[in-house]
Write an enzyme that holds these catalytic residues in place. Structure first.
Site, PDB file in Angstrom:
ATOM      1  N   THR A   7     -11.007   0.416  10.244  1.00 55.30           N
ATOM      2  CA  THR A   7      -9.911   1.232   9.731  1.00 55.30           C
ATOM      3  C   THR A   7     -10.019   2.689   9.467  1.00 55.30           C
ATOM      4  O   THR A   7      -9.095   3.334   9.593  1.00 55.30           O
ATOM      5  CB  THR A   7      -9.753   0.589   8.322  1.00 55.30           C
ATOM      6  OG1 THR A   7     -11.242   0.801   7.694  1.00 55.30           O
ATOM      7  CG2 THR A   7      -9.492  -0.934   8.105  1.00 55.30           C
ATOM      8  N   PRO A  57      -3.899  11.291   8.271  1.00 53.53           N
ATOM      9  CA  PRO A  57      -2.704  10.698   8.985  1.00 53.53           C
ATOM     10  C   PRO A  57      -2.848  10.001  10.458  1.00 53.53           C
ATOM     11  O   PRO A  57      -2.172   9.157  10.813  1.00 53.53           O
ATOM     12  CB  PRO A  57      -1.688  12.075   9.207  1.00 53.53           C
ATOM     13  CG  PRO A  57      -2.458  13.074   8.362  1.00 53.53           C
ATOM     14  CD  PRO A  57      -3.737  12.733   8.029  1.00 53.53           C
ATOM     15  N   GLN A  73      -3.465   2.446  11.282  1.00 54.80           N
ATOM     16  CA  GLN A  73      -3.564   1.232  10.426  1.00 54.80           C
ATOM     17  C   GLN A  73      -2.113   0.603  10.397  1.00 54.80           C
ATOM     18  O   GLN A  73      -1.862  -0.571  10.646  1.00 54.80           O
ATOM     19  CB  GLN A  73      -3.919   1.649   8.975  1.00 54.80           C
ATOM     20  CG  GLN A  73      -5.459   1.794   9.199  1.00 54.80           C
ATOM     21  CD  GLN A  73      -6.186   0.527   9.113  1.00 54.80           C
ATOM     22  OE1 GLN A  73      -6.240  -0.434   8.311  1.00 54.80           O
ATOM     23  NE2 GLN A  73      -6.698   0.262  10.138  1.00 54.80           N
ATOM     24  N   GLY A 129      -3.696   1.632  -1.023  1.00 60.52           N
ATOM     25  CA  GLY A 129      -4.228   1.113   0.055  1.00 60.52           C
ATOM     26  C   GLY A 129      -2.968   0.821   0.926  1.00 60.52           C
ATOM     27  O   GLY A 129      -1.726   0.555   0.706  1.00 60.52           O
ATOM     28  N   GLY A 137      -3.782  -0.738   4.398  1.00 58.32           N
ATOM     29  CA  GLY A 137      -4.183  -1.231   5.656  1.00 58.32           C
ATOM     30  C   GLY A 137      -3.331  -2.630   5.793  1.00 58.32           C
ATOM     31  O   GLY A 137      -2.976  -2.984   6.997  1.00 58.32           O
ATOM     32  N   GLU A 138      -2.933  -3.270   4.739  1.00 61.36           N
ATOM     33  CA  GLU A 138      -2.162  -4.496   4.841  1.00 61.36           C
ATOM     34  C   GLU A 138      -0.827  -3.979   4.401  1.00 61.36           C
ATOM     35  O   GLU A 138      -0.066  -5.112   4.182  1.00 61.36           O
ATOM     36  CB  GLU A 138      -2.811  -5.415   3.850  1.00 61.36           C
ATOM     37  CG  GLU A 138      -4.105  -5.782   4.341  1.00 61.36           C
ATOM     38  CD  GLU A 138      -5.000  -6.390   3.303  1.00 61.36           C
ATOM     39  OE1 GLU A 138      -5.004  -7.747   3.224  1.00 61.36           O
ATOM     40  OE2 GLU A 138      -5.903  -5.948   2.276  1.00 61.36           O
TER      41      GLU A 138
END
Ligand code: FAD
Ligand code: SF4
Lengths: 338, 763
Positions: free
Chosen positions: B474, B656, B662, B726, B728-729
């Protein structure tokens, strides 16, 4: 994987000797104790999966010098069996005179595989049936003759609808073979008593009651070359698949036409992704001969190509899909600028 | 600046290149199975060929005859291990099914023997020669298979506390002017990270070192210690790099303790490298789900009633569930909401976290239904979201800490060219291809967990940060280094970060997209402790209050504010005044609202994640909007997705460049999930069929031609000191629906079952 002996074949005679000497009588080729190794992208894979367990490997790559030429001579084509898929796919003259061959190779596998894999190995590649490739399944007639067929009522989306038997419905997965069979190619076979030529169409055998016997090659025989007579600039390879690259055909059509102003003098149609062997649709071709092409005719031809098709739980869609692919490939070939 | 390194906007850090870029592209990054071991033995697994039944007999003679075989371990001679509880019941494990314990078999591909040999090849060959006789019983594979049992999630799964509801759904739905009822299905999926599920275990006396790709080294360390019955301080888990996780490495799998125990018995390090197909059954996966959505709306598009019912598959042994209704019932303004999640038990291995576990399946259903409703109402789908946008979630009425959903829709719509879309289905085409445009909202809860860190600063500015975080690809090393450099005012090149080692201060699981928020908040706090000490040295007479804050930006102020008011600290002067060579600080940080036992739990491998809808007086989510173009071939019905555009707002963007990667990866995974990924199950025997990377379809380069990521500037001071949500997801959540919505636009056909394959198209 199991231990095996490894031998490099220095010349064709030594290769066929090494392969033939090890063979017991009446063993099917795929179970022969010695197997030829070309690019290894099928063979090594199956050995790792424990599906193929040869005691010995005869590496035929040293024969490449004599067996990998790409030759356009007279009005014909000769391709050495050890030519790499990538080299043939990118050959300018082949792209020009035999687009169906170039595209069947370009649309196959991935760049990495095409760099390793040979034409001979490609036509001899084995089915991708998941049950065949997983040895924890006892019931696979191709692997264990007489044991049944796990795919028949299992997950069979990728399986064949043409040329099937009640013993096996495994798809012949290759692309290039469809171009060869469509173009009435010949295959040159080198054995202990020299070389012989036979129609490529006689190489593969439908499963019938002996799905473990996949070709007419005998242990101790190698494919040394393919040849095609005539030029086929009006030819296409259309391939439908789940993703844009690195994926086998759900349905494909190799089409070659001799046509002028929309009238077809001669047509060749082969079907991939839908049949147990490289599949020539001869009855369908006959409908085109001498006819003025239109969409209605394309439809009738496509219907004829799949007249005998038998779908199962997950693969019935291939019948309708295959028809659309054939019809579209014909349209593309007819309207092609050459 | 380039596309890969976007110009930072307000409240964004610099797009510096990855801390670990060079070691990765030069192949020098050492993954767990690259770690050298002293005279290792090699293990290979034998896994069951049936999903339910028992082992009658092993035939081991042939296998034992393979040269180099040291030992074959089956339930008959396996070392005894203590059971481990499921993580959601206060344990560490992703499954309570403990293999090699008895002759019973409870799922396909269960570990039934471990062959140990002098070489990998010998172990593999011997494993192939192990013969097993079974008595098989007919298993229940999935939904609709005979023998499954279904029950509400509430009461079975300790982490699923409530079926969200408010108002009177039934009455409101009944009275609604426009109604929609639709059912949606999502398939089984497997994570398939590049790095296989290897483990290496080496004992030195009573101390055990485990090299294993893990998303939670503290969880694994404590979990294995518990199973082996030893002190957790004697176990160390090391993995400086992890070759992808996607949730699969978040909780302990049974393989590790078994290998550790065999290594102890043989008194030799053991290395296990399972195959790709074994990875499908020895770890977790995303289970298939089913949904029914009911929406009631007024003619002008206001939602008046919403009901979401979800059903999820789990194993017989464990009540795992994702329960995404917690999000779908709170996304839009609606006064009458109802929901129900149930778990259907089958003879399968226990599922687990995978890439936005709750949001991916549940938002697919809701965001598809919203599009269907928009079509019914003849309202632009973007406008329908605007009409139902809200500042407060409807269930408890709590305010979102910040919510840029519509700003994301507007930015993404502009970049995509949504205004040029002709809304009529089947109205756009290009040669053989029908063209469809679709969109969907995306969101992901903002989560944080307690974390510790140790930072050491030297007079010349060299800084060492130690934290047992995880680099799963990540950019964790990079953002931690940036945070320390910025907070201490030292050049980035002088910061060294050490992670992926359970001997370092604990960090939470790299899951739930909490890592950057948690680890950077902890690192900021510890850097501030260092500044405090230095400040006291330079200005001994000063009180640490106002003057300190003004001079060195102390306290848990958000990074940007601190950065603005900071004056650089004169390090040399401060060190001279202090009279030391090194200043080192350790600290433990916890988010607001974290439970009382947080720090104790942190050390014993239990992350106490807080955030999302579980905060006291507020609710925190990151938002985004996604627009896609699909092309459907008129003849072959092949579906391709040449263009994915997403706009996202996720608080402070520390970097960024890594953030964009991601989000881009998320969009691609989303497309993969919509069009390609599915694990096929043979319903007769409950076995996975396409358990390899040729048959389990993932996108290849040729499938990904245009991906555009837009990051909106957003500042949220109410979430955590780092100001980070967050992400990432975040991106892969909306894509499934966006693609199905676009397919509807292209073809006029509504597809409610994933993945969409060419045979599902009937144009
Ligand atoms: C993931 C994946 C995707 C793929 N996708 C496609 C695809 O889309 N389309 C497609 O067409 N193919 C595809 N392939 C198959 C690939 O093209 C074949 O594996 C390859 O062409 C085989 O050639 P090779 O030289 O590597 O053969 P090898 O593996 O060396 O040999 C294959 C077989 O042929 C025998 N053999 C080799 N040479 C000769 C010879 N001269 N005479 C007689 N017998 C011989 C070998 O003993 C062996 O049994 C794919 C393969 C993989 C692994
Ligand atoms: S289809 Fe053929 S190869 Fe596949 S399981 Fe049946 S017999 Fe075996």
């Amino acid at each position: 994987m199991r231990p095996f002996s490894y031998q490099r074949a220095t010349d064709p005679t030594a290769a066929v000797q090494a392969l033939g000497a090890a063979a017991a009588a009446n063993t099917p080729l795929t179970k022969a104790t010695a197997q030829p190794l070309a690019g290894g992208t099928t063979l090594i894979d199956l050995m790792k999966l424990d599906v193929m367990r040869p005691a010995g490997i005869v590496d035929i790559n040293p024969l490449a010098q004599g067996w990998s030429a790409i030759e356009l001579k007279g009005d014909g084509l000769r391709l050495g069996a050890l030519a790499k898929m990538a080299d043939v796919a990118a050959h300018a003259e082949i792209e020009r005179h035999y687009p169906v061959i170039a595209n069947s190779l370009k649309l196959a596998a991935s760049a990495q595989l095409r760099n390793m894999a040979t034409l001979g190995g490609n036509v001899m590649q084995r089915t991708r049936c998941s049950y065949f490739r997983d040895v924890t399944y006892e019931n696979c007639n191709k692997r264990n003759p007489g044991s049944g067929c796990a795919a028949m009522d299992g997950v069979n989306r990728m399986h064949a609808v043409l040329g099937v038997s009640d013993q096996c419905i495994a798809t012949y997965p290759g692309d290039f073979a469809q171009a060869l069979i469509a173009l009435d190619a010949m295959v040159e076979i080198t054995g202990r008593s020299g070389t012989r030529n036979m129609p490529f169409a006689e190489l593969h055998k439908a499963p019938g009651s002996t799905p473990d016997i996949e070709t007419t090659l005998q242990p101790g025989e190698l494919i040394s070359a393919f040849s095609v007579s005539g030029r086929w600039p009006r030819s296409v390879y259309l391939k439908a698949r789940d993703r844009q690259s690195y994926e086998f055909a759900l349905s494909s059509a190799a089409v070659a036409l001799d046509a002028q102003d929309g009238t077809v003098r001669e047509a060749r149609i082969a079907l991939g992704g839908v049949a147990t062997v490289p599949w020539r649709a001869r009855e369908a071709e006959a409908l085109l001969k001498g006819q003025k092409f239109d969409d209605g005719l394309a439809q009738r031809v496509a219907d004829a190509a799949f007249a005998e098709a038998r779908g199962r739980r997950h693969n019935s869609f291939k019948i309708a899909l295959g028809k659309r692919v054939v019809a579209r490939a014909l349209q593309q070939a007819v309207t092609m600028e050459i | 600046m380039t596309a890969a390194a976007p110009e930072p906007k307000e409240n964004m850090g610099q797009p510096v290149s990855r801390y670990d870029a060079v070691v990765k592209v030069t192949g020098r990054a050492t993954y767990a199975s690259d770690m050298p071991l002293d005279n290792p033995a090699y293990a290979f697994l034998v896994t069951s060929a049936i999903a339910k039944g028992r082992i009658d007999r092993f035939g081991l003679d042939d296998a034992r005859g393979v040269r180099g075989v040291i030992e074959i371990v089956t339930y008959e001679n396996a070392p005894k291990l203590k059971d481990s509880k499921l993580f959601s019941d206060g344990g560490y494990a992703g499954t309570t099914i403990q293999p090699l314990k008895s002759a019973e078999i409870s799922h396909d591909g269960e570990i039934i023997a471990v062959v140990v040999a002098e070489s990998y090849e010998a172990a593999r060959e011997a494993a192939n020669r192990v013969k097993v006789s079974y008595t098989a019983t007919a298993p229940s594979a999935t939904f609709d298979s005979p023998g499954t049992t279904a029950a509400a999630a509430k009461g079975q799964n300790a982490q699923f506390k409530e079926d969200a509801k408010v108002g009177d759904f039934a009455k409101a739905f009944d009275a609604a002017e426009v109604k929609l009822t639709a059912a949606y299905d999502t398939p089984t999926q497997h994570h398939n990270p590049m790095e296989l599920f290897t483990t290496s275990c080496a004992w030195m006396g009573d101390n055990l070192v485990i090299y294993e790709g893990s998303q939670y080294v503290y969880g694994l360390k404590n979990g294995v210690a518990e199973q082996l019955g030893i002190d957790a301080d004697k176990v160390r888990v090391v993995n400086p790099y992890v070759g992808g996780g996607f949730g699969s490495r978040g909780s302990m799998t049974p393989r590790t303790a078994i290998i550790a125990a065999i290594a102890r018995r043989l008194n030799r390090p053991i290395k296990l490298v399972p195959t790709r197909d074994q990875g499908f059954t020895i770890t977790t996966y995303r289970a298939e789900t089913r949904h029914e959505i009911k929406l009631g709306a007024s003619r002008d598009g206001k939602l008046v009633a919403l009901r979401h019912e979800g059903a999820e598959i789990s194993s017989r042994a464990d009540a795992y569930c994702v329960g995404g209704t917690k999000t779908t019932t709170r996304l839009y303004a609606c006064a009458n909401v109802d929901s129900l999640v149930s778990i259907v038990r089958a003879d399968r291995n226990t599922p687990g976290f995978m890439r936005s576990p709750p949001e991916v399946p549940y938002l697919f259903a809701l965001e598809s239904a919203m599009d269907e409703l928009a079509v019914k109402l003849n309202i632009d789908p973007v406008e329908l979201r605007r009409i139902n946008d809200t500042t407060n979630e409807p269930i408890g009425g709590k305010p979102y800490t910040s919510r840029a959903l519509m700003a994301c829709f507007d930015e993404a719509a502009k970049a995509f060219g949504w205004a040029q879309r002709s809304p009529q289905p089947r109205s756009m085409s290009d040669g053989d291809w029908l063209i469809g445009h679709g969109c969907a909202a995306t969101c992901y809860p903002t989560q944080m967990a307690p974390s510790a860190a140790r930072v050491r600063l030297q007079r010349d500015g060299r800084t060492r940060v130690e934290i047992a975080g995880h680099e799963i690809g990540t950019g964790a090393y990079t953002v931690i280094a940036q945070t320390a450099a910025e907070r201490l005012g030292v050049p980035l090149e002088k910061v060294a970060v050490f992670m992926g080692d359970s001997d370092l201060p604990p960090a939470p699981v790299a899951g739930g997209s909490n890592s950057t928020a948690s680890t950077c908040s902890a690192v900021m706090m510890v850097c501030d402790q260092i500044r405090q000490r230095l400040f006291k040295a330079v200005m001994p007479g000063q009180s640490l209050t106002d003057r300190a804050k003004e001079t060195v930006g102390l306290g848990q102020t958000p990074a940007t504010q601190a950065a603005k008011s900071d004056r650089p600290l004169d390090l040399e002067k401060a060190f001279d005044a202090l009279g030391v060579g090194v200043v080192e600080e350790y600290g433990e940080w916890k988010p607001e609202g974290a439970p009382l036992d947080s720090f104790r739990a942190m050390h014993s491998g239990h992350p106490r994640l807080v955030g999302g809808h579980q905060m006291k007086d507020q609710i925190a989510y990151a938002f985004g909007a996604e627009f896609v173009e699909v092309r459907v071939n008129r003849f072959t019905h092949e579906i391709r997705c040449p263009r994915l555009v997403g706009a996202f707002a996720a608080g402070r963007i520390v970097n960024p460049r890594t953030a964009r990667s991601q989000l881009m990866g998320g969009l691609i995974w989303g497309m993969s999930s919509a069009l390609l990924e599915a694990t096929e199950i043979d319903e007769r025997n409950a076995r996975y069929v396409n358990d390899n990377l040729a048959d389990y379809l993932l996108p290849v380069n040729a499938d990904v031609s245009g991906v555009e990521v837009i990051m909106l500037s957003e500042q949220d001071d109410r979430i955590n000191p780092a100001g980070v949500k967050g992400l990432g997801e975040l991106a892969n959540v909306g894509t499934n629906a966006a693609i199905c919505n676009a397919i509807h636009h292209a073809t006029g056909q509504r597809i409610r079952k994933l993945p969409v394959r060419l045979e599902n198209i009937e144009v």
